[in-house]
Design a protein around this motif. Sequence first.
Motif, PDB file in Angstrom:
ATOM      1  N   THR A  45       0.861  -1.180   0.000  1.00 43.87           N
ATOM      2  CA  THR A  45       0.000   0.000   0.000  1.00 43.87           C
ATOM      3  C   THR A  45       0.899   1.232   0.000  1.00 43.87           C
ATOM      4  O   THR A  45       1.481   1.588   1.023  1.00 43.87           O
ATOM      5  N   ALA A  46       0.993   1.880  -1.149  1.00 46.53           N
ATOM      6  CA  ALA A  46       1.881   3.041  -1.288  1.00 46.53           C
ATOM      7  C   ALA A  46       1.436   4.232  -0.444  1.00 46.53           C
ATOM      8  O   ALA A  46       2.242   5.078  -0.080  1.00 46.53           O
ATOM      9  N   SER A  47       0.155   4.309  -0.105  1.00 43.41           N
ATOM     10  CA  SER A  47      -0.369   5.475   0.619  1.00 43.41           C
ATOM     11  C   SER A  47      -0.361   5.318   2.148  1.00 43.41           C
ATOM     12  O   SER A  47      -0.976   6.113   2.847  1.00 43.41           O
ATOM     13  N   LEU A  48       0.347   4.309   2.675  1.00 46.47           N
ATOM     14  CA  LEU A  48       0.389   4.126   4.132  1.00 46.47           C
ATOM     15  C   LEU A  48       0.969   5.354   4.829  1.00 46.47           C
ATOM     16  O   LEU A  48       1.943   5.940   4.370  1.00 46.47           O
ATOM     17  N   GLN A  49       0.368   5.721   5.944  1.00 50.61           N
ATOM     18  CA  GLN A  49       0.852   6.820   6.776  1.00 50.61           C
ATOM     19  C   GLN A  49       1.662   6.236   7.929  1.00 50.61           C
ATOM     20  O   GLN A  49       1.424   5.104   8.355  1.00 50.61           O
ATOM     21  N   PRO A  50       2.610   6.987   8.497  1.00 54.34           N
ATOM     22  CA  PRO A  50       3.355   6.492   9.659  1.00 54.34           C
ATOM     23  C   PRO A  50       2.427   6.295  10.862  1.00 54.34           C
ATOM     24  O   PRO A  50       1.472   7.037  11.048  1.00 54.34           O
ATOM     25  N   GLU A  51       2.718   5.269  11.656  1.00 54.77           N
ATOM     26  CA  GLU A  51       2.038   5.114  12.950  1.00 54.77           C
ATOM     27  C   GLU A  51       2.565   6.205  13.874  1.00 54.77           C
ATOM     28  O   GLU A  51       3.748   6.548  13.828  1.00 54.77           O
ATOM     29  N   ARG A  52       1.698   6.732  14.718  1.00 58.00           N
ATOM     30  CA  ARG A  52       2.118   7.723  15.710  1.00 58.00           C
ATOM     31  C   ARG A  52       1.778   7.185  17.099  1.00 58.00           C
ATOM     32  O   ARG A  52       0.715   6.606  17.300  1.00 58.00           O
ATOM     33  N   LEU A  53       2.671   7.395  18.054  1.00 55.38           N
ATOM     34  CA  LEU A  53       2.501   6.861  19.400  1.00 55.38           C
ATOM     35  C   LEU A  53       2.707   7.968  20.426  1.00 55.38           C
ATOM     36  O   LEU A  53       3.624   8.781  20.302  1.00 55.38           O
ATOM     37  N   ARG A  54       1.837   8.001  21.430  1.00 57.95           N
ATOM     38  CA  ARG A  54       1.981   8.895  22.589  1.00 57.95           C
ATOM     39  C   ARG A  54       1.961   8.042  23.849  1.00 57.95           C
ATOM     40  O   ARG A  54       1.107   7.168  23.977  1.00 57.95           O
ATOM     41  N   THR A  55       2.883   8.306  24.779  1.00 56.46           N
ATOM     42  CA  THR A  55       2.939   7.553  26.028  1.00 56.46           C
ATOM     43  C   THR A  55       3.030   8.512  27.215  1.00 56.46           C
ATOM     44  O   THR A  55       3.611   9.590  27.110  1.00 56.46           O
ATOM     45  N   ALA A  56       2.444   8.093  28.327  1.00 55.66           N
ATOM     46  CA  ALA A  56       2.552   8.837  29.587  1.00 55.66           C
ATOM     47  C   ALA A  56       2.695   7.819  30.712  1.00 55.66           C
ATOM     48  O   ALA A  56       2.084   6.746  30.667  1.00 55.66           O
ATOM     49  N   GLU A  57       3.513   8.150  31.702  1.00 56.72           N
ATOM     50  CA  GLU A  57       3.745   7.224  32.812  1.00 56.72           C
ATOM     51  C   GLU A  57       4.026   8.007  34.090  1.00 56.72           C
ATOM     52  O   GLU A  57       4.715   9.035  34.062  1.00 56.72           O
ATOM     53  N   LEU A  58       3.497   7.519  35.193  1.00 60.30           N
ATOM     54  CA  LEU A  58       3.820   8.022  36.516  1.00 60.30           C
ATOM     55  C   LEU A  58       4.467   6.867  37.263  1.00 60.30           C
ATOM     56  O   LEU A  58       3.859   5.796  37.408  1.00 60.30           O
ATOM     57  N   ALA A  59       5.706   7.056  37.698  1.00 58.78           N
ATOM     58  CA  ALA A  59       6.452   6.001  38.383  1.00 58.78           C
ATOM     59  C   ALA A  59       6.796   6.450  39.792  1.00 58.78           C
ATOM     60  O   ALA A  59       7.343   7.539  39.983  1.00 58.78           O
ATOM     61  N   LEU A  60       6.473   5.616  40.765  1.00 63.29           N
ATOM     62  CA  LEU A  60       6.793   5.876  42.167  1.00 63.29           C
ATOM     63  C   LEU A  60       7.722   4.775  42.658  1.00 63.29           C
ATOM     64  O   LEU A  60       7.469   3.596  42.411  1.00 63.29           O
TER      65      LEU A  60
END
Length: 135
Positions: A45-60
């Motif tokens: 599929t020539a028209s594929l778009q990049p995957e985008r990722l967002r992450t958030a984490e709180l570590a104690l």
Amino acid sequence: MLSPRAVLVWTPLPEWTAKLLYGEGFRTPTVFETRGGILPLYQATASLQPERLRTAELALQYQPRPRFALGLNFFRHETVDQIRQQDRGAYAKPENVGRQVGEGAELEINWALTRNLRWRGWCDFSPGGHLLSDR
């Protein structure tokens, strides 16, 4: 495209540490996914778009002694325009299929019983990632 990551660390007491993490990233489609032509059962599929990722984490983390530590992490990640192989009957084809979200918590223990023996364990509480939309 940029993949920024930010971390804030706070140590209110010597044995306590809190971290707040945020990140963004992407995965560009591979040449095989966009050009193909190698396998007859696979259509690129020539028209594929990049995957985008967002992450958030709180570590104690609580470390009352140098040889013993407990950690508790809360996390959330979201993938947009995820690339998945779609079954089209006689062939497979990669497509951007939608948005996926995963969230949960992880409990960790790290205990050095002796200089040569360490006990580590993790427990993950997460319902698993689920697809929120499908185009």
